[in-house]
Motif scaffolding. Structure first.
Motif, short mmCIF file in Angstrom:
data_model
loop_
_atom_site.label_atom_id
_atom_site.label_comp_id
_atom_site.label_asym_id
_atom_site.label_seq_id
_atom_site.Cartn_x
_atom_site.Cartn_y
_atom_site.Cartn_z
N GLY A 126 0.68 -1.21 0.13
CA GLY A 126 0.00 -0.03 0.05
C GLY A 126 0.96 1.23 -0.09
N MET A 127 1.74 1.25 0.89
CA MET A 127 2.76 2.47 0.62
C MET A 127 3.49 2.79 -0.55
SD MET A 127 2.72 4.22 3.68
CE MET A 127 4.23 4.88 3.70
N ALA A 128 3.86 1.53 -1.26
CA ALA A 128 4.56 1.51 -2.52
C ALA A 128 3.69 2.20 -3.51
CB ALA A 128 5.12 0.26 -2.87
N LEU A 129 2.31 1.57 -3.53
CA LEU A 129 1.44 2.24 -4.49
C LEU A 129 1.10 3.85 -4.36
CD1 LEU A 129 -1.13 -0.65 -4.50
CD2 LEU A 129 0.58 -0.13 -6.50
N LEU A 130 1.31 4.20 -2.74
CA LEU A 130 0.95 5.56 -2.64
C LEU A 130 1.93 6.37 -3.06
CD1 LEU A 130 -0.67 7.57 -1.20
CD2 LEU A 130 0.11 7.22 0.98
N LEU A 131 3.19 6.15 -2.76
CA LEU A 131 4.26 6.60 -2.91
C LEU A 131 5.05 6.60 -4.44
CD1 LEU A 131 6.43 6.01 0.46
CD2 LEU A 131 4.83 8.02 -0.14
N ASN A 132 4.22 5.79 -5.29
CA ASN A 132 4.64 5.56 -6.60
C ASN A 132 4.22 6.82 -7.44
OD1 ASN A 132 6.06 4.30 -8.70
ND2 ASN A 132 4.19 3.61 -9.30
N ARG A 133 3.12 7.55 -6.76
CA ARG A 133 2.26 8.72 -7.31
C ARG A 133 3.08 9.87 -7.24
NH1 ARG A 133 -3.98 7.57 -5.44
NH2 ARG A 133 -4.21 5.39 -6.43
N ARG A 134 2.79 10.81 -8.07
CA ARG A 134 3.53 12.30 -7.96
C ARG A 134 2.68 12.84 -6.87
NH1 ARG A 134 6.64 13.23 -12.40
NH2 ARG A 134 6.25 11.89 -14.08
N ILE A 135 3.12 12.80 -5.65
CA ILE A 135 2.51 13.58 -4.62
C ILE A 135 3.61 14.73 -4.10
CG2 ILE A 135 0.73 12.02 -4.14
CD1 ILE A 135 2.67 10.88 -1.87
N ARG A 136 3.52 15.46 -3.33
CA ARG A 136 4.55 16.49 -2.76
C ARG A 136 5.25 15.94 -1.67
NH1 ARG A 136 2.39 22.47 -1.24
NH2 ARG A 136 2.07 22.54 -3.66
N ARG A 167 7.22 13.17 -1.98
CA ARG A 167 7.20 11.98 -1.91
C ARG A 167 8.55 11.32 -1.68
NH1 ARG A 167 6.74 9.61 -8.12
NH2 ARG A 167 8.31 10.99 -8.52
N ALA A 168 9.85 12.07 -1.98
CA ALA A 168 11.17 11.55 -1.60
C ALA A 168 11.18 11.60 -0.15
CB ALA A 168 12.11 12.38 -2.15
N PHE A 169 10.98 12.39 0.71
CA PHE A 169 11.01 12.52 2.15
C PHE A 169 10.03 11.28 2.71
CE2 PHE A 169 9.17 13.89 6.21
CZ PHE A 169 10.16 14.06 7.03
N LEU A 170 8.81 11.27 2.12
CA LEU A 170 7.95 10.15 2.90
C LEU A 170 8.65 8.73 2.56
CD1 LEU A 170 4.44 11.39 1.99
CD2 LEU A 170 5.59 11.49 4.15
N ARG A 171 9.29 8.52 1.33
CA ARG A 171 10.08 7.06 1.08
C ARG A 171 11.11 7.06 2.06
NH1 ARG A 171 10.78 7.08 -5.51
NH2 ARG A 171 8.38 6.77 -5.96
N THR A 172 11.80 8.03 2.11
CA THR A 172 13.15 8.08 3.25
C THR A 172 12.63 7.78 4.47
OG1 THR A 172 14.34 9.63 1.82
CG2 THR A 172 15.06 9.11 3.95
N LEU A 173 11.56 8.40 4.98
CA LEU A 173 10.95 8.27 6.31
C LEU A 173 10.57 6.85 6.84
CD1 LEU A 173 10.29 9.87 8.96
CD2 LEU A 173 8.22 10.10 8.08
N ALA A 174 9.88 6.34 5.65
CA ALA A 174 9.44 4.87 5.85
C ALA A 174 10.46 3.80 5.68
CB ALA A 174 8.39 4.42 4.77
N PHE A 175 11.53 3.96 5.10
CA PHE A 175 12.66 3.21 4.75
C PHE A 175 13.70 2.96 5.81
CE2 PHE A 175 16.58 1.76 2.57
CZ PHE A 175 16.02 0.37 2.36
#
Length: 295
Positions: A91-101, A103-111
């Protein structure tokens, strides 16, 4: 004339494969054989091997209710990792694969939790979950003080507390693998589906998830093998306690091998854990990964 290229090719293969093969034999196969041999002796770890006991240690391990309980705990962790981490990571991958403001920070935070050392994670959560600690304070502050428990001392709760910690640390790995798989799916497929009248959910279910199959299957393999070998977080936070309520097969190995100076018995436990993982890997390769590795 034709024999020379063949001979040269064989020489090249021998030269290139010999170092890797030597390392594999010396650091993988030989230790496994030695561990299996040590497991057939009553050995304290000091001096030469003790009396030969045959399969006595192996029978003793398999008949020990504590080891069987530890195995069940590992199975519960396996099931929880699949049921919780896979949907959460996907679910997080599908969400963060979209163009959202952001996105890079949220990916880093989750990983970020995944890249933390296991010992650091264990100590951090040990401090957060201690009686009167941060978690208890937050729950009392939001009016949930009645739900406060001895998170690491409750026999019926400690294993699920460990599952929460493991999920927090490892779901980011599932997310990053799914993101990598999503990058390999052409966007034109979803666009074509949209032109044919498919909704976003239908495109995800009919196109994205089937094409993510190889990635999901690889993650499942890594997750199951990792769950069968869980040690660091459990050992640091609970030591397998209280009363073996959070023990795993590897904590059982350390307790009965290193701490009790029963290295023959511990070697037998190590071999049994290896066989469990190896048999699972063979069956998974045969019945699940076969379609991905064919050809």
């Amino acid at each position: 004339g034709r024999a020379r290229p063949r001979l040269r090719r064989r020489i090249e293969l021998v030269v290139l494969l010999a170092p890797a093969l030597a390392l594999f034999v010396g650091f993988v196969l030989l230790p496994i054989v030695l561990a299996a041999w040590d497991g057939m002796h009553r050995w304290t770890g000091f001096g030469s091997l003790g009396p030969f006991a045959g399969l006595y240690n192996y029978r003793l391990v398999l008949s020990d209710p504590v080891f069987r309980e530890s195995f069940v705990h590992n199975l519960i962790i396996v099931i929880a990792s699949i049921v919780i981490q896979l949907p959460l990571g996907l679910g997080m991958a599908l969400l963060l694969n979209r163009r959202i403001r952001g996105r890079a920070f949220l990916r880093t935070l989750a990983f970020a939790p995944f890249v933390l050392p296991y010992a650091t994670t264990a100590v951090m959560w040990l401090l957060l979950l201690q009686p009167g600690g941060f978690v208890d304070g937050v729950m009392k502050a939001v009016g949930l003080g009645g739900l406060v428990q001895l998170w690491l001392a409750n026999l019926h709760l400690v294993l699920y507390t460990m599952i929460v910690v493991l999920t927090w640390q490892f779901f980011g790995f599932a997310m990053i693998l799914m993101l990598a798989g999503l990058q390999g799916i052409p966007g034109e497929l979803r666009e074509a589906a949209a032109l044919d009248g498919a909704s976003g959910w239908q495109a995800t279910w009919r196109i994205t998830l089937p094409l993510l199959g190889p990635t999901i299957r690889i993650w499942l393999f890594l997750s199951v093998v990792g769950s069968l070998q869980v040690f660091d977080q459990v050992w640091i936070m609970t030591g397998g306690g209280p009363a073996n309520a959070s023990s795993t097969m590897v904590t059982y190995l350390v307790q009965h091998g290193f701490q009790s100076y029963e290295f023959g018995y511990g070697s037998a436990v190590a071999v049994i854990i290896f066989l469990i993982c190896f048999i699972f890997a063979l069956l998974y390769q045969r019945f699940v990964l076969r379609r991905d590795t064919r050809g």
